[in-house]
Design a protein around this motif. Structure first.
Motif, PDB file in Angstrom:
ATOM      1  N   ARG A   1       0.808  -1.216   0.000  1.00 56.42           N
ATOM      2  CA  ARG A   1       0.000   0.000   0.000  1.00 56.42           C
ATOM      3  C   ARG A   1       0.843   1.269   0.000  1.00 56.42           C
ATOM      4  O   ARG A   1       0.514   2.248  -0.673  1.00 56.42           O
ATOM      5  CB  ARG A   1      -0.927  -0.012   1.214  1.00 56.42           C
ATOM      6  N   TRP A   2       1.951   1.262   0.763  1.00 55.87           N
ATOM      7  CA  TRP A   2       2.745   2.477   0.908  1.00 55.87           C
ATOM      8  C   TRP A   2       4.166   2.351   0.386  1.00 55.87           C
ATOM      9  O   TRP A   2       4.895   3.336   0.346  1.00 55.87           O
ATOM     10  CB  TRP A   2       2.786   2.908   2.378  1.00 55.87           C
ATOM     11  N   GLY A   3       4.597   1.172   0.021  1.00 58.27           N
ATOM     12  CA  GLY A   3       5.926   1.026  -0.544  1.00 58.27           C
ATOM     13  C   GLY A   3       6.941   0.506   0.456  1.00 58.27           C
ATOM     14  O   GLY A   3       6.708   0.443   1.670  1.00 58.27           O
ATOM     15  N   ASN A   4       8.105   0.137  -0.065  1.00 61.82           N
ATOM     16  CA  ASN A   4       9.143  -0.491   0.744  1.00 61.82           C
ATOM     17  C   ASN A   4       9.854   0.486   1.667  1.00 61.82           C
ATOM     18  O   ASN A   4      10.324   0.082   2.734  1.00 61.82           O
ATOM     19  CB  ASN A   4      10.180  -1.148  -0.178  1.00 61.82           C
ATOM     20  N   ARG A   5       9.955   1.747   1.284  1.00 63.16           N
ATOM     21  CA  ARG A   5      10.731   2.671   2.108  1.00 63.16           C
ATOM     22  C   ARG A   5      10.114   2.835   3.484  1.00 63.16           C
ATOM     23  O   ARG A   5      10.830   2.862   4.499  1.00 63.16           O
ATOM     24  CB  ARG A   5      10.867   4.040   1.433  1.00 63.16           C
ATOM     25  N   LEU A   6       8.788   2.952   3.569  1.00 66.55           N
ATOM     26  CA  LEU A   6       8.136   3.059   4.871  1.00 66.55           C
ATOM     27  C   LEU A   6       8.396   1.808   5.702  1.00 66.55           C
ATOM     28  O   LEU A   6       8.659   1.897   6.908  1.00 66.55           O
ATOM     29  CB  LEU A   6       6.638   3.276   4.694  1.00 66.55           C
ATOM     30  N   ALA A   7       8.339   0.634   5.065  1.00 64.25           N
ATOM     31  CA  ALA A   7       8.612  -0.604   5.794  1.00 64.25           C
ATOM     32  C   ALA A   7      10.044  -0.616   6.325  1.00 64.25           C
ATOM     33  O   ALA A   7      10.293  -1.017   7.474  1.00 64.25           O
ATOM     34  CB  ALA A   7       8.361  -1.811   4.892  1.00 64.25           C
TER      35      ALA A   7
ATOM     36  N   LEU B   1      23.424   2.846  16.690  1.00 66.55           N
ATOM     37  CA  LEU B   1      23.475   2.325  15.325  1.00 66.55           C
ATOM     38  C   LEU B   1      22.075   2.213  14.725  1.00 66.55           C
ATOM     39  O   LEU B   1      21.872   2.512  13.539  1.00 66.55           O
ATOM     40  CB  LEU B   1      24.157   0.959  15.327  1.00 66.55           C
ATOM     41  N   ALA B   2      21.111   1.786  15.531  1.00 67.53           N
ATOM     42  CA  ALA B   2      19.737   1.671  15.025  1.00 67.53           C
ATOM     43  C   ALA B   2      19.165   3.044  14.692  1.00 67.53           C
ATOM     44  O   ALA B   2      18.464   3.207  13.678  1.00 67.53           O
ATOM     45  CB  ALA B   2      18.861   0.957  16.056  1.00 67.53           C
ATOM     46  N   LEU B   3      19.437   4.048  15.526  1.00 71.10           N
ATOM     47  CA  LEU B   3      18.958   5.397  15.231  1.00 71.10           C
ATOM     48  C   LEU B   3      19.622   5.957  13.979  1.00 71.10           C
ATOM     49  O   LEU B   3      18.992   6.677  13.195  1.00 71.10           O
ATOM     50  CB  LEU B   3      19.219   6.304  16.423  1.00 71.10           C
ATOM     51  N   ALA B   4      20.905   5.616  13.774  1.00 77.33           N
ATOM     52  CA  ALA B   4      21.570   6.026  12.533  1.00 77.33           C
ATOM     53  C   ALA B   4      20.905   5.376  11.327  1.00 77.33           C
ATOM     54  O   ALA B   4      20.778   5.998  10.263  1.00 77.33           O
ATOM     55  CB  ALA B   4      23.048   5.662  12.591  1.00 77.33           C
ATOM     56  N   ALA B   5      20.463   4.122  11.484  1.00 78.23           N
ATOM     57  CA  ALA B   5      19.739   3.457  10.393  1.00 78.23           C
ATOM     58  C   ALA B   5      18.405   4.145  10.126  1.00 78.23           C
ATOM     59  O   ALA B   5      17.972   4.248   8.970  1.00 78.23           O
ATOM     60  CB  ALA B   5      19.519   1.990  10.743  1.00 78.23           C
ATOM     61  N   VAL B   6      17.747   4.625  11.187  1.00 76.79           N
ATOM     62  CA  VAL B   6      16.489   5.363  11.000  1.00 76.79           C
ATOM     63  C   VAL B   6      16.728   6.614  10.167  1.00 76.79           C
ATOM     64  O   VAL B   6      15.962   6.922   9.237  1.00 76.79           O
ATOM     65  CB  VAL B   6      15.869   5.723  12.368  1.00 76.79           C
ATOM     66  N   LEU B   7      17.776   7.355  10.492  1.00 72.67           N
ATOM     67  CA  LEU B   7      18.086   8.573   9.733  1.00 72.67           C
ATOM     68  C   LEU B   7      18.440   8.241   8.288  1.00 72.67           C
ATOM     69  O   LEU B   7      18.021   8.939   7.357  1.00 72.67           O
ATOM     70  CB  LEU B   7      19.236   9.320  10.407  1.00 72.67           C
ATOM     71  N   THR B   8      19.223   7.165   8.094  1.00 75.54           N
ATOM     72  CA  THR B   8      19.611   6.779   6.736  1.00 75.54           C
ATOM     73  C   THR B   8      18.406   6.349   5.917  1.00 75.54           C
ATOM     74  O   THR B   8      18.359   6.584   4.701  1.00 75.54           O
ATOM     75  CB  THR B   8      20.634   5.634   6.797  1.00 75.54           C
ATOM     76  N   SER B   9      17.425   5.729   6.550  1.00 74.55           N
ATOM     77  CA  SER B   9      16.239   5.272   5.813  1.00 74.55           C
ATOM     78  C   SER B   9      15.473   6.428   5.194  1.00 74.55           C
ATOM     79  O   SER B   9      14.772   6.247   4.197  1.00 74.55           O
ATOM     80  CB  SER B   9      15.319   4.476   6.737  1.00 74.55           C
ATOM     81  N   GLY B  10      15.598   7.630   5.771  1.00 76.20           N
ATOM     82  CA  GLY B  10      14.932   8.786   5.187  1.00 76.20           C
ATOM     83  C   GLY B  10      15.519   9.216   3.856  1.00 76.20           C
ATOM     84  O   GLY B  10      14.880   9.951   3.108  1.00 76.20           O
ATOM     85  N   MET B  11      16.749   8.766   3.555  1.00 72.74           N
ATOM     86  CA  MET B  11      17.388   9.116   2.284  1.00 72.74           C
ATOM     87  C   MET B  11      17.183   8.060   1.210  1.00 72.74           C
ATOM     88  O   MET B  11      17.648   8.223   0.088  1.00 72.74           O
ATOM     89  CB  MET B  11      18.890   9.328   2.509  1.00 72.74           C
ATOM     90  N   LEU B  12      16.504   6.967   1.542  1.00 72.54           N
ATOM     91  CA  LEU B  12      16.247   5.931   0.545  1.00 72.54           C
ATOM     92  C   LEU B  12      15.284   6.444  -0.514  1.00 72.54           C
ATOM     93  O   LEU B  12      14.317   7.145  -0.187  1.00 72.54           O
ATOM     94  CB  LEU B  12      15.660   4.684   1.216  1.00 72.54           C
ATOM     95  N   PRO B  13      15.509   6.124  -1.779  1.00 71.17           N
ATOM     96  CA  PRO B  13      14.591   6.584  -2.827  1.00 71.17           C
ATOM     97  C   PRO B  13      13.228   5.920  -2.703  1.00 71.17           C
ATOM     98  O   PRO B  13      13.131   4.727  -2.410  1.00 71.17           O
ATOM     99  CB  PRO B  13      15.296   6.175  -4.131  1.00 71.17           C
ATOM    100  N   GLU B  14      12.195   6.697  -2.899  1.00 70.76           N
ATOM    101  CA  GLU B  14      10.831   6.187  -2.871  1.00 70.76           C
ATOM    102  C   GLU B  14      10.384   5.924  -4.291  1.00 70.76           C
ATOM    103  O   GLU B  14      10.428   6.807  -5.143  1.00 70.76           O
ATOM    104  CB  GLU B  14       9.898   7.202  -2.201  1.00 70.76           C
TER     105      GLU B  14
END
Length: 454
Positions: free
Chosen positions: A302-308, A422-435
């Protein structure tokens, strides 16, 4: 391994898709079943300990499981790059994976000497994971060509659902078999290994029944040899910002698993968890992994892989956060005086939420690590994209022993804080993933239901 054809007529697209969906889901579920029956920590490590093997050998099993599965994927990607047909490249390594387990079952069943099993277990398990890792890349590419794009996310989600269901049942059976020292005989392990061989062999058959559409070549595509074209595609993949961002995110999420082996140890040493808490944690993890599979499929669809991927990183961050916050929070007088006395203690009931989150994270990663690269990778460089990223993560997956070093020198507090960072850094990095998809998708599930039921 040729696809059987009905004499006198060709299959319709709908019938072929329905068959591919059924056999593709069966293939994935049976692979999970066979893999669970030879779980490195639930089955192989206890067997090695019972046979008098060293703790080093027992601890080597999870490393073989991860590293040997991921490392051959770059080679597989090079071999299959731009090949028109993939069934043989996925099928024969899949059969080797099954046959690697058969000697274990037979040797254990006949009651061979301890030293024979102790050298055969790591050898067979190494071959198993090398073959499984090689077969993974052509199998995913074959399924990608066979399954329509608008039902692909739900298809992989259903593979996870049924695989998680069989893993839960297999986990209960294996846990019951190995929990009793007197009952966990070599013959019992031999039966478990033979059951794993049967499940893996059936998975190979189901995979061979999935259609093998040829790669559609564009006029601009080169006709170089597969290995040469894969090597030529490496700079192309490395220049893609989508690849670099996804690899950075996945590296951080993998590093955030440093504390995973120590959550149970913390419960036992610090919180006073009884031995049976291990069984409770395993059941909670398996149940949540199963229950969350359709939820992840719905989110991706429904919303795509980036949100997941963003939610996975958030759940990863909650695991060490709960481990850090629960003991002082529940010992606070204002809260402690209102908690009922129970067995096990209330703090352990809350602490078990960590394993519920862990199960959900594993389920989400199992889906998005497949579907997201399929969305952002170019079709002609997709095998190189998947193989290169998985091989890079194979090297990162060898770092969890660093968690033990942190624990030995600095204690649980520093270990959990580093994991949280490290997990919080992954959260920040996930915001830069292409949608890829920006609007909700609502049609894929209804189409797959029509395909599956007609």
């Amino acid at each position: 391994m040729h696809e059987p054809a009905s004499p006198g007529r060709r299959e319709t697209t709908r019938a072929r898709t329905r068959r591919d969906v059924v056999f593709g889901i069966a293939n994935g579920a049976l692979l999970v079943l066979g893999d669970t029956l030879i779980h490195p920590t639930l089955v192989l490590a206890p067997l090695i300990s019972e046979l008098g093997g060293s703790n080093v050998l027992a601890g080597l099993m999870p490393a073989i499981n991860t590293g040997f599965w991921l490392l051959p994927q770059a080679v597989a990607a090079a071999v299959i790059q731009r090949r028109r047909r993939l069934r043989a490249w996925a099928g024969w390594p899949g059969l080797l994976r099954a046959w690697a387990i058969l000697p274990l079952g037979l040797v254990a069943l006949v009651g061979a000497q301890q030293h024979v099993l102790l050298w055969l277990i790591p050898l067979a398990y190494a071959i198993y994971n090398l073959a499984a890792g090689f077969a993974f890349v052509p199998l995913v590419e074959q399924l990608t060509r066979a399954i329509p794009a608008d039902v692909r996310a739900r298809f992989f989600s259903q593979r996870n659902v049924w695989g998680s269901a069989l893993a839960f049942l297999a986990g209960l059976l294996v846990a019951r078999a190995v929990s009793n020292a007197q009952g966990a005989t070599r013959a019992a392990y031999g039966t478990i290994f033979l059951a794993s061989f049967a499940a893996l062999a059936l998975a190979s058959y189901a995979g061979a029944r999935v259609s093998d559409p040829p790669l559609r070549r564009r006029p601009s595509m080169q006709t170089a040899e597969p290995v040469q074209s894969w090597v030529a595609d490496l700079p192309i993949v490395l220049r893609q910002s989508a690849f670099r961002r996804f690899l950075s995110y996945r590296t951080l999420v993998t590093l955030a698993s440093l504390a995973d082996p120590f959550f149970l140890i913390y419960a036992q040493l610090v919180l006073g968890a009884p031995a049976q808490f291990l069984g409770l944690a395993l059941m909670i993890m398996a149940a949540c992994r199963f229950a969350s599979s359709p939820v992840w499929g719905w989110i991706v669809e429904r919303w795509g892989n980036r949100l997941a991927l963003q939610l996975i990183a958030l759940l990863r961050a909650l695991m060490p956060l709960l481990a850090l916050a629960l003991p002082p929070l529940l010992s606070w007088t204002v809260i402690a005086d209102r908690l009922p006395v129970s067995d096990p203690p209330v703090i352990l009931l809350f602490y078990s939420l960590i394993f519920a989150l862990y199960g959900a994270v594993l389920s989400g990663q199992g889906l998005t690590n497949l579907t997201y690269p399929l969305e952002i990778a170019e079709p002609t460089t997709r095998p190189a994209f998947i193989g290169l990223s998985n091989t890079a993560i194979a090297l990162v997956s060898l770092t969890p022993p660093l968690g033990g070093v942190l624990l030995d020198h600095f204690g649980f507090l520093v270990l959990f804080l580093v994991t949280l960072a490290l997990a919080l850094a992954a959260v920040l990095t996930s915001g830069m993933l292409p949608e890829v998809r920006r609007t909700p998708q609502v049609r894929a599930s209804s189409r797959l239901r029509r395909v599956s039921l007609r």
